[in-house]
Design a protein around this motif. Sequence first.
Motif: not given
Length: 272
Positions: A204-230
């Motif tokens: 909505n306000y940035g460059h419009g590249n939002y792409n959440p990545i799932v890196y792990g889960n616990y049962k039906n909980l899914y943990f994500t990040y959006y970051d290029d780490f740069k």
Amino acid sequence: MKNYIILALLALLLSCKKEKNIPARNPVPENDSVVFSKIEYKLDKSSVFGVYQLTDKDMAICIPVQFNDQDDPLSVKYEKFLVKDSLPWIYRREMKDYQYYDTFSAGPWIYNKRFEDVFKKEMKDSYFVYGTKGSQKSEIKRIIFQSTECGNDYIAYILNIDKKQIGNPLIASENEIPLQYGRNYKEINQSIKKSASKESTENNYGHGNYNPIVYGNYKNLYFTYYDDFKWHNRNSGSNCQFPERAIFETDSKGKVSMLWSSEMDLLGLPCL
């Protein structure tokens, strides 16, 4: 006939002797099966924090200050500190015992011993930190903060993190999370992206590249990040304006709901 009887008795005696040499085994009752310890986890939103790389060497829990929010005790304490300590750059005074901790990254970040003493009491000494590859328990080693004229302020608790062990840091938790890594999350990843994209600040306000990545889960909980780490390096050419960590839940019908999120505002929305 006697010879056969004698041979039979000798065989029986040898058999008994061999049995005596067999080590005794303690039988395990049928109902006494081996128990493996399993950590049960229940999400407590107040005990999970986003972790971000702020400089080339520093990774920290970053907590945004919510001005005029009386329901946020940490933010209320921060506002009182600003007034009581008369921050120099707000009141146009000399820096005195305030010093710039880092001015080369997406900051600047500031250190003050008085500030550190006050806000150290607001957090635990150590946390379970989870990254893109694994986890470790880390301790808080320094507290810094960011203060801007438009009120885009953050409190940062720098942690002693080993990136070789956990990869890029993502979240910190007061309680251990039995997070499962390494699964194929392609399908759930698409569902989460579709569900969260419309509400994404990056879209909505940035460059419009939002792409959440799932890196792990616990049962039906899914943990994500959006970051290029740069983005911590101003010269990296990063296109990430709103790095994010989030936890999503799926129900029996596959519906996706966001339960918790943490976000950094690198654009400075309050100034727009």
